[in-house]
Design a protein around this motif. Structure first.
Motif, PDB file in Angstrom:
ATOM      1  N   ARG A   7      33.087  24.516 -36.774  1.00 24.50           N
ATOM      2  CA  ARG A   7      32.422  24.543 -35.467  1.00 24.50           C
ATOM      3  C   ARG A   7      31.982  25.958 -35.163  1.00 24.50           C
ATOM      4  NH1 ARG A   7      35.797  26.667 -31.635  1.00 24.50           N
ATOM      5  NH2 ARG A   7      38.030  26.323 -31.916  1.00 24.50           N
ATOM      6  N   LYS A   8      30.980  26.018 -34.309  1.00 21.29           N
ATOM      7  CA  LYS A   8      30.453  27.300 -33.857  1.00 21.29           C
ATOM      8  C   LYS A   8      31.476  27.938 -32.924  1.00 21.29           C
ATOM      9  CE  LYS A   8      26.028  29.254 -32.811  1.00 21.29           C
ATOM     10  NZ  LYS A   8      25.743  29.697 -31.471  1.00 21.29           N
ATOM     11  N   ALA A   9      31.725  29.200 -33.110  1.00 19.81           N
ATOM     12  CA  ALA A   9      32.720  29.916 -32.322  1.00 19.81           C
ATOM     13  C   ALA A   9      32.156  30.324 -30.970  1.00 19.81           C
ATOM     14  CB  ALA A   9      33.186  31.165 -33.073  1.00 19.81           C
ATOM     15  N   TRP A  39      38.892  50.044 -34.295  1.00 23.71           N
ATOM     16  CA  TRP A  39      37.988  48.995 -34.755  1.00 23.71           C
ATOM     17  C   TRP A  39      38.195  47.712 -33.954  1.00 23.71           C
ATOM     18  CZ3 TRP A  39      39.054  44.172 -36.705  1.00 23.71           C
ATOM     19  CH2 TRP A  39      37.964  43.468 -37.225  1.00 23.71           C
ATOM     20  N   GLU A  40      39.452  47.339 -33.714  1.00 29.46           N
ATOM     21  CA  GLU A  40      39.728  46.111 -32.970  1.00 29.46           C
ATOM     22  C   GLU A  40      39.219  46.189 -31.538  1.00 29.46           C
ATOM     23  OE1 GLU A  40      43.525  44.249 -33.347  1.00 29.46           O
ATOM     24  OE2 GLU A  40      43.568  44.584 -35.515  1.00 29.46           O
ATOM     25  N   VAL A  41      39.392  47.323 -30.885  1.00 32.41           N
ATOM     26  CA  VAL A  41      38.884  47.486 -29.512  1.00 32.41           C
ATOM     27  C   VAL A  41      37.365  47.344 -29.513  1.00 32.41           C
ATOM     28  CG1 VAL A  41      38.565  49.154 -27.632  1.00 32.41           C
ATOM     29  CG2 VAL A  41      40.824  48.864 -28.686  1.00 32.41           C
ATOM     30  N   ALA A  42      36.701  48.036 -30.423  1.00 22.32           N
ATOM     31  CA  ALA A  42      35.235  47.983 -30.488  1.00 22.32           C
ATOM     32  C   ALA A  42      34.748  46.575 -30.838  1.00 22.32           C
ATOM     33  CB  ALA A  42      34.725  48.993 -31.518  1.00 22.32           C
ATOM     34  N   THR A  43      35.441  45.908 -31.738  1.00 25.34           N
ATOM     35  CA  THR A  43      35.044  44.560 -32.150  1.00 25.34           C
ATOM     36  C   THR A  43      35.207  43.564 -31.008  1.00 25.34           C
ATOM     37  OG1 THR A  43      35.545  45.029 -34.457  1.00 25.34           O
ATOM     38  CG2 THR A  43      35.492  42.713 -33.812  1.00 25.34           C
ATOM     39  N   ARG A  44      36.321  43.627 -30.307  1.00 21.82           N
ATOM     40  CA  ARG A  44      36.521  42.716 -29.160  1.00 21.82           C
ATOM     41  C   ARG A  44      35.462  42.955 -28.082  1.00 21.82           C
ATOM     42  NH1 ARG A  44      42.007  43.736 -30.497  1.00 21.82           N
ATOM     43  NH2 ARG A  44      42.975  41.789 -31.203  1.00 21.82           N
ATOM     44  N   ARG A  45      35.156  44.214 -27.817  1.00 17.88           N
ATOM     45  CA  ARG A  45      34.137  44.543 -26.817  1.00 17.88           C
ATOM     46  C   ARG A  45      32.785  43.963 -27.235  1.00 17.88           C
ATOM     47  NH1 ARG A  45      35.230  49.714 -25.942  1.00 17.88           N
ATOM     48  NH2 ARG A  45      34.179  50.350 -27.840  1.00 17.88           N
ATOM     49  N   TYR A  46      32.419  44.152 -28.491  1.00 18.76           N
ATOM     50  CA  TYR A  46      31.147  43.625 -29.002  1.00 18.76           C
ATOM     51  C   TYR A  46      31.112  42.100 -28.914  1.00 18.76           C
ATOM     52  CZ  TYR A  46      27.594  42.109 -32.280  1.00 18.76           C
ATOM     53  OH  TYR A  46      26.536  41.458 -32.852  1.00 18.76           O
ATOM     54  N   LEU A  47      32.130  41.434 -29.447  1.00 16.55           N
ATOM     55  CA  LEU A  47      32.148  39.970 -29.486  1.00 16.55           C
ATOM     56  C   LEU A  47      32.153  39.347 -28.100  1.00 16.55           C
ATOM     57  CD1 LEU A  47      34.697  39.363 -32.389  1.00 16.55           C
ATOM     58  CD2 LEU A  47      32.207  39.036 -32.476  1.00 16.55           C
ATOM     59  N   SER A  48      32.786  40.001 -27.150  1.00 21.63           N
ATOM     60  CA  SER A  48      32.886  39.420 -25.802  1.00 21.63           C
ATOM     61  C   SER A  48      31.528  39.275 -25.131  1.00 21.63           C
ATOM     62  CB  SER A  48      33.833  40.239 -24.926  1.00 21.63           C
ATOM     63  OG  SER A  48      33.281  41.496 -24.629  1.00 21.63           O
ATOM     64  N   THR A  49      30.545  40.047 -25.546  1.00 18.73           N
ATOM     65  CA  THR A  49      29.192  39.893 -24.998  1.00 18.73           C
ATOM     66  C   THR A  49      28.217  39.301 -26.015  1.00 18.73           C
ATOM     67  OG1 THR A  49      28.569  42.172 -25.561  1.00 18.73           O
ATOM     68  CG2 THR A  49      29.490  41.786 -23.354  1.00 18.73           C
ATOM     69  N   ALA A  50      28.403  39.612 -27.300  1.00 19.50           N
ATOM     70  CA  ALA A  50      27.457  39.156 -28.327  1.00 19.50           C
ATOM     71  C   ALA A  50      27.565  37.656 -28.590  1.00 19.50           C
ATOM     72  CB  ALA A  50      27.669  39.929 -29.623  1.00 19.50           C
ATOM     73  N   LEU A  51      28.767  37.103 -28.576  1.00 19.17           N
ATOM     74  CA  LEU A  51      28.904  35.658 -28.814  1.00 19.17           C
ATOM     75  C   LEU A  51      28.241  34.841 -27.707  1.00 19.17           C
ATOM     76  CD1 LEU A  51      32.544  35.410 -30.240  1.00 19.17           C
ATOM     77  CD2 LEU A  51      30.412  35.005 -31.478  1.00 19.17           C
ATOM     78  N   PRO A  52      28.578  35.065 -26.430  1.00 19.64           N
ATOM     79  CA  PRO A  52      27.914  34.244 -25.397  1.00 19.64           C
ATOM     80  C   PRO A  52      26.444  34.606 -25.204  1.00 19.64           C
ATOM     81  CG  PRO A  52      29.375  35.826 -24.348  1.00 19.64           C
ATOM     82  CD  PRO A  52      29.612  35.930 -25.837  1.00 19.64           C
ATOM     83  N   GLY A  53      26.059  35.829 -25.567  1.00 21.13           N
ATOM     84  CA  GLY A  53      24.679  36.259 -25.381  1.00 21.13           C
ATOM     85  C   GLY A  53      23.749  35.856 -26.511  1.00 21.13           C
ATOM     86  N   GLY A  54      24.283  35.260 -27.585  1.00 19.77           N
ATOM     87  CA  GLY A  54      23.442  34.823 -28.701  1.00 19.77           C
ATOM     88  C   GLY A  54      22.985  35.939 -29.616  1.00 19.77           C
ATOM     89  N   ARG A  55      23.594  37.115 -29.497  1.00 18.02           N
ATOM     90  CA  ARG A  55      23.239  38.222 -30.395  1.00 18.02           C
ATOM     91  C   ARG A  55      23.992  38.141 -31.716  1.00 18.02           C
ATOM     92  NH1 ARG A  55      25.052  41.392 -26.296  1.00 18.02           N
ATOM     93  NH2 ARG A  55      26.133  42.693 -27.819  1.00 18.02           N
TER      94      ARG A  55
END
Length: 157
Positions: A7-9, A39-55
């Motif tokens: 499934r899509k995350a 890395w984990e802090v930066a990755t969580r920050r990125y994913l928290s907006t990139a996943l719902p934003g379609g980036r």
């Protein structure tokens, strides 16, 4: 033999995506104990907006209730080219299957989900950089070498 579910995350899967990306980055991305926390802090920050934003789009494969594999796609737009008028493309990254689950067709199934999404989204080209382990799978799915990467163009694009 167990079967998997793909499934899509979404943001609710953020920790599973971080965990699988961490495993991949330890192998291929230079992640060490010294740089893992940042890395984990930066990755969580990125994913928290990139996943719902379609980036950034991620698909997860679950076996026995646990995410064991992932694939990622970053869509982007370039100026039109003569053979690529829409300019819409996608870069595939973070293809990873945990070692215990390899050889069961999970990566192929993830790629097929990703490729179907790319067709529906109107992406005229997909490209990736392949490990030696993954190259054969991608070529079997229709990706062809170019001077810098492997590339796939959907039929009719």
């Amino acid at each position: 033999m167990s079967t998997w579910n793909i499934r899509k995350a979404g943001v609710e899967d953020l920790e599973e995506v971080v965990r699988l990306r961490r495993e991949l980055m330890r192998i291929f991305g230079g992640l060490t104990d010294a740089n893992a926390a940042a890395w984990e802090v930066a990755t969580r920050r990125y994913l928290s907006t990139a996943l719902p934003g379609g980036r950034f789009h991620v698909w997860l494969a679950f076996m026995e209730g646990k995410a064991v594999a992932c694939s990622g796609l970053v869509p982007f737009e370039r100026p039109p080219a003569a053979n690529h008028l829409s300019g819409l493309e996608g870069y595939i990254l973070n293809m990873y299957t945990a070692p215990a689950w390899r050889g069961r067709g999970i990566s192929r199934a993830l790629m097929k989900e990703l490729m179907a999404f790319a067709r529906e989204a109107g992406l005229a080209r997909l490209w990736l950089h392949a490990s030696e382990e993954g190259r054969q799978l991608y070529e079997k799915l229709g990706f062809a070498p170019n001077p810098i990467a492997l590339e796939w163009t959907p039929e009719g694009a």
